[in-house]
Design an enzyme around this catalytic site. Structure first.
Site, PDB file in Angstrom:
ATOM      1  N   GLY A 125       0.810  -1.212   0.000  1.00 40.94           N
ATOM      2  CA  GLY A 125       0.000   0.000   0.000  1.00 40.94           C
ATOM      3  C   GLY A 125       0.843   1.262   0.000  1.00 40.94           C
ATOM      4  CD  GLN A 126      -1.436   5.566  -2.866  1.00 41.47           C
ATOM      5  OE1 GLN A 126      -0.937   6.524  -3.451  1.00 41.47           O
ATOM      6  NE2 GLN A 126      -2.740   5.468  -2.652  1.00 41.47           N
TER       7      GLN A 126
ATOM      8  CG  ASP B  90      -3.910 -13.963   6.208  1.00 39.18           C
ATOM      9  OD1 ASP B  90      -4.637 -12.942   6.204  1.00 39.18           O
ATOM     10  OD2 ASP B  90      -4.329 -15.085   5.875  1.00 39.18           O
TER      11      ASP B  90
ATOM     12  CB  THR C 163      -8.031   0.835  -0.738  1.00 40.78           C
ATOM     13  OG1 THR C 163      -7.121   0.214  -1.657  1.00 40.78           O
ATOM     14  CG2 THR C 163      -7.407   0.904   0.640  1.00 40.78           C
TER      15      THR C 163
ATOM     16  CB  THR D 233     -11.270   6.300   5.088  1.00 38.06           C
ATOM     17  OG1 THR D 233     -11.736   7.028   3.946  1.00 38.06           O
ATOM     18  CG2 THR D 233     -12.430   5.455   5.609  1.00 38.06           C
TER      19      THR D 233
ATOM     20  CE1 TYR E 254     -11.567   1.726   2.110  1.00 37.53           C
ATOM     21  CE2 TYR E 254     -12.561   3.894   1.964  1.00 37.53           C
ATOM     22  CZ  TYR E 254     -11.474   3.099   2.257  1.00 37.53           C
ATOM     23  OH  TYR E 254     -10.304   3.663   2.694  1.00 37.53           O
TER      24      TYR E 254
ATOM     25  CE  LYS F 169      -9.905   1.950   6.620  1.00 36.16           C
ATOM     26  NZ  LYS F 169      -8.640   1.225   6.929  1.00 36.16           N
TER      27      LYS F 169
ATOM     28  CD1 TRP G  98     -10.462  12.291  -0.789  1.00 37.14           C
ATOM     29  CD2 TRP G  98      -9.984  14.046  -2.094  1.00 37.14           C
ATOM     30  NE1 TRP G  98     -11.648  12.900  -1.114  1.00 37.14           N
ATOM     31  CE2 TRP G  98     -11.389  13.974  -1.911  1.00 37.14           C
ATOM     32  CE3 TRP G  98      -9.462  15.083  -2.871  1.00 37.14           C
ATOM     33  CZ2 TRP G  98     -12.268  14.891  -2.497  1.00 37.14           C
ATOM     34  CZ3 TRP G  98     -10.331  15.995  -3.439  1.00 37.14           C
ATOM     35  CH2 TRP G  98     -11.713  15.894  -3.262  1.00 37.14           C
TER      36      TRP G  98
END
Length: 291
Positions: A10-11, A35, A61, A100, A124, A128, A149
């Protein structure tokens, strides 16, 4: 000292790994090494690496796909978050959980504060939010950071999509009636470092525990964001395009997005003494890195 980061590709996870120093190593793990839907896998990773803290940067995501892949979204975003928090608590470790802006409906006028009612409008967002609640129930030593974002030089994201489209066309249609704070993942990673400093300096204090809004300074629409991306790209001899501003209704998606994703970050600044750069600064840094 090691920090165990759930989510290797992920980012935010990649941005954290890039911040590793001899003093603080971010060990970013994903399947098969870690995991998060399997508690024993988490326990084994904690035993192997002996971290000082856990960061949950793993998530499902794919916002639109989640509308039909409900079980997969909740497995990662609720069950995985619960498992990580429970394992961290059992090992006596604090956990930093990434959440988020999509936990809100987006109907408020003005930025959301942490105490505003949550009302996610997508699978989503609901998954979350379920993860936030699961983490809070499993570990009192938790920090949940709601951000918005997210973009970076890594993986698939809005700036990279815009630059790809601009290479092939002169005009790009972009939604102009959804507002939020585009947040650069390396800036998120730096802020998590600050959060960890605060936790480690006063592990028994209550002030750092709970939910915080953490996003870039300033707000814009997706169309504003696209125009800034193209301006930064053009200044470096890269692809650029004209932005045609459209309404959300002209770009229907399976998942409903909040029209207002603006987050008030004053509580985060007050507790941790840190502000993220503006979204424009993040955009400049990202375009430079991608170029």
């Amino acid at each position: 000292m090691k920090v165990l980061v759930a989510g290797r590709s992920g980012q935010v996870a990649q941005s954290l790994a890039a911040r590793s120093t001899p003093e603080r190593v971010f060990v970013a793990l994903g399947r098969p090494d870690l995991d998060i839907t399997n508690r024993s896998s988490i326990d084994a990773a904690i035993a192997a690496h002996q971290p000082i803290a856990v960061v949950n940067a793993a998530a499902y995501t794919a916002v639109d796909k989640a509308e039909t892949e409900v079980d997969a979204a909740f497995a990662a975003n609720e069950l995985g978050a619960r498992n990580l928090a429970a394992a961290a608590h059992a090992a006596g470790l604090p956990i930093v959980n990434i959440s988020t802006d999509y936990v809100f409906a987006g109907t408020k006028t003005g930025p959301y504060v942490e105490g505003d009612p949550v009302d996610p409008q997508s699978v989503y967002g609901r998954s979350k939010l379920a993860g936030e609640l699961a983490v809070a129930a499993a570990s009192p030593a938790h920090v949940t950071l709601r951000t918005a974002w997210v973009f970076s030089p890594y993986g698939h994201n809005f700036p990279k999509t815009m630059l790809r489209l601009a290479a092939d066309r002169d005009v790009v249609r972009v939604v102009a009636d959804q507002y939020g704070s585009p947040t650069y993942a390396p800036d998120i990673a730096k802020a998590i470092d600050v959060v960890l400093d605060t936790i480690l300096a006063a592990p028994d204090r209550e002030h750092w525990r709970g939910t915080f809004h953490m996003a870039a300074e300033g707000y814009c629409s997706w169309a504003d964001f696209a125009e800034e991306i193209f301006a930064q790209s053009a200044a470096r001899g890269g692809p650029s395009a004209k932005v045609e501003r459209i309404a959300t209704a002209e770009y229907p998606t399976p998942a409903k997005r909040p029209p207002n994703s603006m987050l008030d970050t004053s509580r985060f600044r007050a507790v941790f003494g840190h502000s993220l750069p503006t979204w424009q600064e993040g955009t400049k840094a990202c375009v430079e890195a991608v170029r």
